[in-house]
Write an enzyme that holds these catalytic residues in place. Structure first.
Site, PDB file in Angstrom:
ATOM      1  CD  GLU A 292       6.796  -9.595  30.603  1.00  0.00           C
ATOM      2  OE1 GLU A 292       7.654  -9.355  29.728  1.00  0.00           O
ATOM      3  OE2 GLU A 292       6.907  -9.191  31.768  1.00  0.00           O
ATOM      4  CG  HIS A 321      17.396 -18.761   1.992  1.00  0.00           C
ATOM      5  ND1 HIS A 321      17.410 -19.408   0.781  1.00  0.00           N
ATOM      6  CD2 HIS A 321      17.068 -17.473   1.735  1.00  0.00           C
ATOM      7  CE1 HIS A 321      17.130 -18.528  -0.183  1.00  0.00           C
ATOM      8  NE2 HIS A 321      16.920 -17.345   0.382  1.00  0.00           N
ATOM      9  CE  LYS A 434      11.381  -8.468  37.250  1.00  0.00           C
ATOM     10  NZ  LYS A 434      10.933  -7.090  37.237  1.00  0.00           N
TER      11      LYS A 434
HETATM   12  O1  PA5 Z   1       7.088  -5.652  30.972  1.00  0.00           O
HETATM   13  C1  PA5 Z   1       7.458  -5.836  32.102  1.00  0.00           C
HETATM   14  O2  PA5 Z   1       6.834  -5.424  33.094  1.00  0.00           O
HETATM   15  C2  PA5 Z   1       8.752  -6.597  32.387  1.00  0.00           C
HETATM   16  O3  PA5 Z   1       9.287  -7.169  31.248  1.00  0.00           O
HETATM   17  C3  PA5 Z   1       9.761  -5.631  32.988  1.00  0.00           C
HETATM   18  O4  PA5 Z   1      10.011  -4.587  32.088  1.00  0.00           O
HETATM   19  C4  PA5 Z   1      11.077  -6.320  33.334  1.00  0.00           C
HETATM   20  O5  PA5 Z   1      10.846  -7.433  34.156  1.00  0.00           O
HETATM   21  C5  PA5 Z   1      12.021  -5.360  34.026  1.00  0.00           C
HETATM   22  O6  PA5 Z   1      11.407  -4.784  35.123  1.00  0.00           O
HETATM   23  P1  PA5 Z   1      11.932  -3.440  35.742  1.00  0.00           P
HETATM   24  O7  PA5 Z   1      11.738  -2.368  34.762  1.00  0.00           O
HETATM   25  O8  PA5 Z   1      11.121  -3.245  36.972  1.00  0.00           O
HETATM   26  O9  PA5 Z   1      13.379  -3.653  36.046  1.00  0.00           O
END
Ligand code: PA5
Length: 465
Positions: A292, A321, A434
């Site tokens: 990410e 394996h 989202k």
């Molecule tokens: O790293 C990030 O920003 C995302 O993976 C968020 O943690 C994830 O989308 C969840 O978001 P939130 O904590 O606002 O619910």
């Protein structure tokens, strides 16, 4: 600092050849680039989205308050459930699995260190309903975690449990919920204030995937009886090591550079392969932070680059394996990171038995020797096939070394983002999904997005039904 070793011999041209290995002079050649990446991260410590760098250095009083809250939760509740997703789930999952007994939830209450622990990071209806078959909501503390306070998955889980708790406990239901979110804004914060839930605040500049050492992780860890001070001490010591100037003395800067150098030579896949069941979910943590943070369409100057390296999780010895065949003989597009453990928390001997026959060579060795020999044997097989790999070796698995490992992974990602010149801390690709979900479920204000989604579906005739 307890020993933390990064062995990168198997990345070098001397081990795997000029085509796939790193020439001895590469670091010197790239020294200006490495120094600039280091400076970019370190000059911004504690600023903007880099507030995570300061998390190991919080006030003692804050840790004591969390520890005390954790003790009260432990005393009162049989179960601790996290509702959260992505960065609001994977840190707690990885650390709890590393530090709790490997069969924690199955142990009898007297034998367990704390309540049974569940991280519910999906909205699969079967999973939601299955949870109710194994916990009594009245005996459960629900920790609802979302930084934005708006994530649909987490809010839906909150509504699901509120309905049950309201009916079962009425006004007393508020004792079963604790919220971790951004103070002062967001739907979750508003609900929490309205209903009088205890709120733990998240720093403005701590993004989800960098939040494990904030209350996102610390509250669950306190409830589970883990040693917060030791965890943060490990993270703080690693943080100091990650500030060192020379790349040869700075494990995260070296880790980032090794990956960067490989990416530039077409190694587009990064496999994370711990040789310890306790560290299995550290691969999930790594896959999120690496994928990410670095997977970006544009660089910092707006140029289209489609940067990133696809993270893959594997577990030693299990995946020897299955996946290792591909890693040794498939495309030359991977770098493998092994995580090894010097001292396991248990030592189990392989006993000598009568009539062992062809299995006799295993007798009187330990499983400890076996798992580490297999890790080294796999690294050898990869080197023989000219595949780059490096090993992070931990002294053992405890709060201190887990703190070290988390901080290593966070700094490694930050340095890699700086080397690739991308914005490590945004996630426009995640946000788009989202927003589309909001539109599809009819959230007011998302009407235009819904039209956009509908107009995108023009390929219905190419469906096999
Ligand atoms: O790293 C990030 O920003 C995302 O993976 C968020 O943690 C994830 O989308 C969840 O978001 P939130 O904590 O606002 O619910």
């Amino acid at each position: 600092m307890k020993h933390f070793q990064l062995d990168y011999n198997n990345m070098m041209a001397a081990a795997i050849g000029q085509k796939d290995g790193m020439p001895a002079g590469a670091i010197h050649k790239d020294k200006a680039l490495i120094a600039a990446a280091r400076a970019k991260v370190l000059e911004n410590r504690g600023k903007g989205w880099q507030e995570w760098t300061e998390l190991p250095f919080v006030d003692k009083a804050y840790i004591e308050e969390l520890t005390e809250t954790g003790r009260l939760i432990r005393r009162k509740f049989d179960n601790f459930v996290v509702f959260g997703i992505g960065g609001s789930a994977l840190g707690p999952l990885a650390v709890a699995n590393a530090l709790l007994h490997l069969r924690h939830n199955e142990l009898r209450p007297g034998k367990r260190k704390g309540p049974r622990f569940y991280v519910e990071d999906n909205v699969d209806p079967e999973r939601m309903s299955a949870l109710l078959d194994i916990i009594d909501p009245a005996d459960t503390m629900f920790n609802v975690i979302t930084k934005s306070g708006e994530t649909g998955e987490t809010l839906s889980q909150l509504l699901f449990v509120l309905d049950i708790l309201d009916k079962a406990l009425g006004d007393k239901a508020k004792e079963n919920i604790v919220v971790t979110t951004t103070v002062g804004k967001g739907t979750l914060y508003n609900i929490a204030v309205e209903r009088g839930y205890k709120v733990y605040g998240l720093g403005k500049g701590v993004g989800g995937r960098f939040s494990v050492l904030s209350p996102v992780g610390l509250l669950p860890f306190a409830a589970l009886g883990l040693n917060l001070k030791k965890l943060l001490r490990g993270a703080a010591d690693m943080s100091k090591a990650c500030c060192k100037t020379g790349v040869r003395f700075n494990p995260a800067l070296m880790g980032a550079y090794l990956q960067y150098h490989s990416i530039k030579r077409g190694k587009n896949i990064s496999v994370m392969m711990p040789y310890a069941d306790s560290l299995k979910f550290m691969s999930d943590f790594y896959c999120q932070i690496w994928g990410e943070s670095l997977g970006k369409a544009a660089d910092n100057s707006g140029k289209t680059v489609y940067a990133g390296q696809t993270p893959v999780k594997a577990l030693g010895v299990t995946d020897q394996h299955s996946q290792i065949q591909l890693y040794t003989e498939g495309p030359f597009d991977k770098v493998i990171t092994f995580i090894g453990v010097r001292n396991f928390r248990a030592e189990v001997k392989i006993p000598a038995v009568k009539g062992a026959g062809g299995a006799a060579f295993l007798q009187n060795h330990t499983f400890n020797e076996l798992i580490n020999a297999e890790r080294e044997a796999t690294a050898f097989a990869l080197v023989k096939a000219k595949r780059p790999n490096f090993t992070v070796l931990l002294d053992g698995v405890d709060e201190y070394t887990v703190g070290q490992l988390l901080m290593f992974m966070m700094y490694q990602t930050a340095f890699a983002g700086a080397l690739l010149d991308v914005d490590t801390y945004n996630q426009p690709g995640v946000e788009e999904g989202k927003l589309a979900t909001f539109a599809m479920l009819g959230r007011p204000g998302y009407e235009e997005k819904l039209k956009e989604i509908k107009s995108a579906y023009h390929n219905e005739k190419f469906i096999v039904d």
